[in-house]
Write a protein that holds these residues in place. Structure first.
Motif, PDB file in Angstrom:
ATOM      1  N   GLY A 148     -16.996  49.767  -2.542  1.00  0.00           N
ATOM      2  CA  GLY A 148     -16.151  48.872  -1.768  1.00  0.00           C
ATOM      3  C   GLY A 148     -16.764  47.518  -1.457  1.00  0.00           C
ATOM      4  N   MET A 149     -18.024  47.319  -1.860  1.00  0.00           N
ATOM      5  CA  MET A 149     -18.641  46.018  -1.607  1.00  0.00           C
ATOM      6  C   MET A 149     -18.084  45.029  -2.629  1.00  0.00           C
ATOM      7  SD  MET A 149     -22.595  46.501  -0.591  1.00  0.00           S
ATOM      8  CE  MET A 149     -22.748  48.069  -1.387  1.00  0.00           C
ATOM      9  N   GLY A 150     -17.775  43.831  -2.174  1.00  0.00           N
ATOM     10  CA  GLY A 150     -17.209  42.852  -3.099  1.00  0.00           C
ATOM     11  C   GLY A 150     -15.736  43.085  -3.374  1.00  0.00           C
ATOM     12  N   VAL A 151     -15.063  43.843  -2.507  1.00  0.00           N
ATOM     13  CA  VAL A 151     -13.608  44.007  -2.613  1.00  0.00           C
ATOM     14  C   VAL A 151     -12.991  43.351  -1.377  1.00  0.00           C
ATOM     15  CG1 VAL A 151     -11.693  45.665  -2.759  1.00  0.00           C
ATOM     16  CG2 VAL A 151     -13.884  46.186  -3.865  1.00  0.00           C
ATOM     17  N   VAL A 152     -12.181  42.323  -1.621  1.00  0.00           N
ATOM     18  CA  VAL A 152     -11.671  41.506  -0.514  1.00  0.00           C
ATOM     19  C   VAL A 152     -10.156  41.487  -0.540  1.00  0.00           C
ATOM     20  CG1 VAL A 152     -11.668  39.155   0.446  1.00  0.00           C
ATOM     21  CG2 VAL A 152     -13.702  40.009  -0.729  1.00  0.00           C
ATOM     22  N   LEU A 153      -9.543  41.601   0.634  1.00  0.00           N
ATOM     23  CA  LEU A 153      -8.089  41.469   0.720  1.00  0.00           C
ATOM     24  C   LEU A 153      -7.776  40.054   1.196  1.00  0.00           C
ATOM     25  CD1 LEU A 153      -5.180  42.514   0.788  1.00  0.00           C
ATOM     26  CD2 LEU A 153      -5.632  43.432   3.060  1.00  0.00           C
ATOM     27  N   ALA A 154      -7.086  39.288   0.349  1.00  0.00           N
ATOM     28  CA  ALA A 154      -6.699  37.931   0.744  1.00  0.00           C
ATOM     29  C   ALA A 154      -5.222  37.973   1.118  1.00  0.00           C
ATOM     30  CB  ALA A 154      -6.947  36.961  -0.395  1.00  0.00           C
ATOM     31  N   GLU A 155      -4.949  37.685   2.398  1.00  0.00           N
ATOM     32  CA  GLU A 155      -3.581  37.902   2.870  1.00  0.00           C
ATOM     33  C   GLU A 155      -2.650  36.728   2.615  1.00  0.00           C
ATOM     34  OE1 GLU A 155      -3.384  40.983   6.261  1.00  0.00           O
ATOM     35  OE2 GLU A 155      -5.307  39.950   6.501  1.00  0.00           O
ATOM     36  N   THR A 156      -3.234  35.549   2.454  1.00  0.00           N
ATOM     37  CA  THR A 156      -2.366  34.397   2.200  1.00  0.00           C
ATOM     38  C   THR A 156      -2.795  33.709   0.901  1.00  0.00           C
ATOM     39  OG1 THR A 156      -3.854  32.867   3.308  1.00  0.00           O
ATOM     40  CG2 THR A 156      -2.201  33.946   4.692  1.00  0.00           C
ATOM     41  N   HIS A 157      -1.904  32.908   0.385  1.00  0.00           N
ATOM     42  CA  HIS A 157      -2.183  32.163  -0.839  1.00  0.00           C
ATOM     43  C   HIS A 157      -3.434  31.299  -0.678  1.00  0.00           C
ATOM     44  CE1 HIS A 157      -1.006  30.315  -4.663  1.00  0.00           C
ATOM     45  NE2 HIS A 157      -1.518  29.209  -4.137  1.00  0.00           N
ATOM     46  N   LYS A 158      -3.523  30.618   0.478  1.00  0.00           N
ATOM     47  CA  LYS A 158      -4.660  29.726   0.748  1.00  0.00           C
ATOM     48  C   LYS A 158      -5.979  30.499   0.743  1.00  0.00           C
ATOM     49  CE  LYS A 158      -4.382  25.410   1.073  1.00  0.00           C
ATOM     50  NZ  LYS A 158      -4.440  25.490  -0.365  1.00  0.00           N
ATOM     51  N   ALA A 159      -5.958  31.665   1.446  1.00  0.00           N
ATOM     52  CA  ALA A 159      -7.172  32.490   1.508  1.00  0.00           C
ATOM     53  C   ALA A 159      -7.561  32.949   0.103  1.00  0.00           C
ATOM     54  CB  ALA A 159      -6.943  33.692   2.424  1.00  0.00           C
ATOM     55  N   ALA A 160      -6.548  33.369  -0.668  1.00  0.00           N
ATOM     56  CA  ALA A 160      -6.822  33.850  -2.022  1.00  0.00           C
ATOM     57  C   ALA A 160      -7.491  32.754  -2.837  1.00  0.00           C
ATOM     58  CB  ALA A 160      -5.528  34.301  -2.682  1.00  0.00           C
ATOM     59  N   GLU A 161      -6.922  31.565  -2.784  1.00  0.00           N
ATOM     60  CA  GLU A 161      -7.472  30.442  -3.547  1.00  0.00           C
ATOM     61  C   GLU A 161      -8.924  30.177  -3.189  1.00  0.00           C
ATOM     62  OE1 GLU A 161      -4.096  27.202  -4.857  1.00  0.00           O
ATOM     63  OE2 GLU A 161      -5.274  26.852  -3.046  1.00  0.00           O
ATOM     64  N   SER A 162      -9.198  30.118  -1.865  1.00  0.00           N
ATOM     65  CA  SER A 162     -10.574  29.779  -1.461  1.00  0.00           C
ATOM     66  C   SER A 162     -11.551  30.880  -1.849  1.00  0.00           C
ATOM     67  CB  SER A 162     -10.722  29.507   0.035  1.00  0.00           C
ATOM     68  OG  SER A 162      -9.510  29.321   0.640  1.00  0.00           O
ATOM     69  N   VAL A 163     -11.149  32.143  -1.682  1.00  0.00           N
ATOM     70  CA  VAL A 163     -12.085  33.227  -1.997  1.00  0.00           C
ATOM     71  C   VAL A 163     -12.370  33.252  -3.508  1.00  0.00           C
ATOM     72  CG1 VAL A 163     -12.438  35.727  -1.969  1.00  0.00           C
ATOM     73  CG2 VAL A 163     -11.397  34.618  -0.001  1.00  0.00           C
ATOM     74  N   ILE A 164     -11.305  33.094  -4.298  1.00  0.00           N
ATOM     75  CA  ILE A 164     -11.506  33.103  -5.752  1.00  0.00           C
ATOM     76  C   ILE A 164     -12.407  31.938  -6.156  1.00  0.00           C
ATOM     77  CG2 ILE A 164     -10.384  32.942  -8.013  1.00  0.00           C
ATOM     78  CD1 ILE A 164      -7.895  34.229  -6.700  1.00  0.00           C
ATOM     79  N   GLU A 165     -12.126  30.776  -5.596  1.00  0.00           N
ATOM     80  CA  GLU A 165     -12.936  29.592  -5.882  1.00  0.00           C
ATOM     81  C   GLU A 165     -14.402  29.839  -5.548  1.00  0.00           C
ATOM     82  OE1 GLU A 165     -10.008  25.984  -5.064  1.00  0.00           O
ATOM     83  OE2 GLU A 165     -11.812  25.952  -3.795  1.00  0.00           O
ATOM     84  N   ALA A 166     -14.618  30.460  -4.376  1.00  0.00           N
ATOM     85  CA  ALA A 166     -15.992  30.716  -3.926  1.00  0.00           C
ATOM     86  C   ALA A 166     -16.713  31.649  -4.901  1.00  0.00           C
ATOM     87  CB  ALA A 166     -15.975  31.321  -2.526  1.00  0.00           C
ATOM     88  N   PHE A 167     -16.043  32.724  -5.284  1.00  0.00           N
ATOM     89  CA  PHE A 167     -16.680  33.672  -6.207  1.00  0.00           C
ATOM     90  C   PHE A 167     -16.987  33.006  -7.547  1.00  0.00           C
ATOM     91  CE2 PHE A 167     -14.919  37.524  -3.810  1.00  0.00           C
ATOM     92  CZ  PHE A 167     -16.167  37.934  -3.390  1.00  0.00           C
ATOM     93  N   LEU A 168     -15.997  32.278  -8.088  1.00  0.00           N
ATOM     94  CA  LEU A 168     -16.218  31.646  -9.394  1.00  0.00           C
ATOM     95  C   LEU A 168     -17.348  30.619  -9.296  1.00  0.00           C
ATOM     96  CD1 LEU A 168     -12.598  31.239 -10.855  1.00  0.00           C
ATOM     97  CD2 LEU A 168     -14.286  33.033 -11.289  1.00  0.00           C
ATOM     98  N   GLY A 169     -17.389  29.898  -8.142  1.00  0.00           N
ATOM     99  CA  GLY A 169     -18.461  28.930  -7.917  1.00  0.00           C
ATOM    100  C   GLY A 169     -19.826  29.593  -7.905  1.00  0.00           C
ATOM    101  N   LEU A 170     -19.868  30.846  -7.471  1.00  0.00           N
ATOM    102  CA  LEU A 170     -21.137  31.592  -7.426  1.00  0.00           C
ATOM    103  C   LEU A 170     -21.413  32.293  -8.757  1.00  0.00           C
ATOM    104  CD1 LEU A 170     -20.692  33.170  -3.885  1.00  0.00           C
ATOM    105  CD2 LEU A 170     -22.439  31.501  -4.525  1.00  0.00           C
ATOM    106  N   LYS A 171     -20.587  31.985  -9.746  1.00  0.00           N
ATOM    107  CA  LYS A 171     -20.723  32.565 -11.095  1.00  0.00           C
ATOM    108  C   LYS A 171     -20.559  34.088 -11.080  1.00  0.00           C
ATOM    109  CE  LYS A 171     -22.234  28.648 -13.257  1.00  0.00           C
ATOM    110  NZ  LYS A 171     -21.096  27.890 -12.708  1.00  0.00           N
ATOM    111  N   GLN A 172     -19.709  34.547 -10.173  1.00  0.00           N
ATOM    112  CA  GLN A 172     -19.410  35.986 -10.106  1.00  0.00           C
ATOM    113  C   GLN A 172     -18.145  36.262 -10.889  1.00  0.00           C
ATOM    114  OE1 GLN A 172     -20.558  38.743  -8.927  1.00  0.00           O
ATOM    115  NE2 GLN A 172     -22.320  38.077  -7.752  1.00  0.00           N
TER     116      GLN A 172
END
Ligand code: ADP
Length: 301
Positions: A148-172
């Motif tokens: 369950g580590m690294g599994v995130v629930l993004a409830e809004t479009h904005k949250a989803a965008e930022s979390v995805i951006e953050a992960f991709l920025g970290l090369k994950q």
């Protein structure tokens, strides 16, 4: 039979239970620390050495390979296979199931129900990716995550965008998945041995949490699964080429959806919850199926 258990730690519940179940049924059991097995690949006669000695005379091997040692563990297991030792699960099947994306691709090819899942590399494609999986709320998963580590629930479009951006920025590497809200923070672990679900349990997330992992405070209970769930779990294990698997299923409005197929499913939760001798059933499976030199690849990919 002489049976090897490939495991980093003989004191782990699953390892202990497998050794105990094997001994009870009259087998010679030896735990081999995966990372201490070393191999001679160049010789005509493939060998594995362990603490200065060549390993010999094994009829079967039970791989208990943790996610962090998949690469080396599968190499050791492959060496056992080359020596004609029967693996409970084959190395190719384990590698296949460990790659979450590859596993989902194989399952989808066979028409097994899955949450809608997207995968992208470039941040430029995020908006379309989010739309592709049906928009927020959605679940974002780091590909190498476990428990369950690294599994995130993004409830809004904005949250989803930022979390995805953050992960991709970290090369994950991540995947983005439709959130199955109606599952109500629960999933079903189906324990498959051969072509049967021999035990099943429901895992319920603690209040305020959507991940049902026991490591995240989830609780397990008995559950009666439907014939459709049973068939889905057995088919998922078969597609991966796994003889023994823990198939995690979400109950959705449109039937069972497979989240993950685990090639080294833990025994503690399932045995304590169901009171079943799962370790004994695994040994019985080996008794029926292990014949020296029987290794062959059942699945593809
Ligand atoms: P891990 O392999 O790290 O356990 P999972 O993909 O199994 O990660 O996700 C952890 C938990 O989060 C699952 O057991 C389930 O309860 C919940 N979960 C995961 N994906 C979804 C989803 N698409 N919809 C609803 N709940 C989910």
């Amino acid at each position: 039979m002489k049976i090897a258990v490939l495991s980093r730690n003989p004191r782990l519940y699953s390892t202990r239970r497998l050794v105990e179940a094997g001994q009870q049924r009259g087998h010679e059991m030896q735990v081999i620390d995966t990372l201490r097995a070393y191999m001679n690949i160049a010789s005509h006669k493939p060998q594995i050495h362990y603490r200065g000695q060549a390993l010999e005379g094994f009829d079967a091997v039970i791989p208990r390979i943790g996610a962090s040692v998949t690469f080396y563990g599968c190499a050791v297991l492959r060496q056992f296979e080359m020596m004609g030792v029967y693996p409970l699960n084959e190395s190719v099947a384990i590698s296949r199931s460990r790659d979450k994306l590859r596993a989902l691709q194989l399952l989808s090819r066979k028409g097994i129900g899955l949450p809608v899942t997207g995968f992208a590399h470039s941040p430029d494609d995020i908006p379309d990716l989010i739309q592709m999986v049906g928009g927020a709320p959605l679940v974002i998963k780091v590909l190498e995550g476990t428990q369950g580590m690294g599994v995130v629930l993004a409830e809004t479009h904005k949250a989803a965008e930022s979390v995805i951006e953050a992960f991709l920025g970290l090369k994950q590497d991540i995947m983005v998945q439709e959130y199955i809200q109606e599952a109500g923070g629960a999933d079903i672990r189906c324990f498959v041995v051969g072509d049967k679900v021999i035990a099943a349990m429901k895992r319920q997330a603690k209040a305020g949490e959507f991940r049902s992992n026991l490591h995240r405070g989830g609780s397990a209970s008995l559950i009666k699964i439907t014939p459709e769930e049973r068939m889905t779990a057995v088919r998922a294990a078969r597609v991966m080429g796994l003889n023994v698997a823990g198939v995690d299923i979400l109950r959705s409005n449109h039937g069972p959806l497979v989240m993950e197929v685990n090639s080294s499913p833990g025994l503690e939760g399932i045995e304590t919850t169901t009171g079943k001798d799962v370790a004994g059933m695994i040994i019985q499976y080996l008794e029926k199926n292990a014949e020296p030199g029987q290794t062959r690849t059942k699945g593809r990919g």
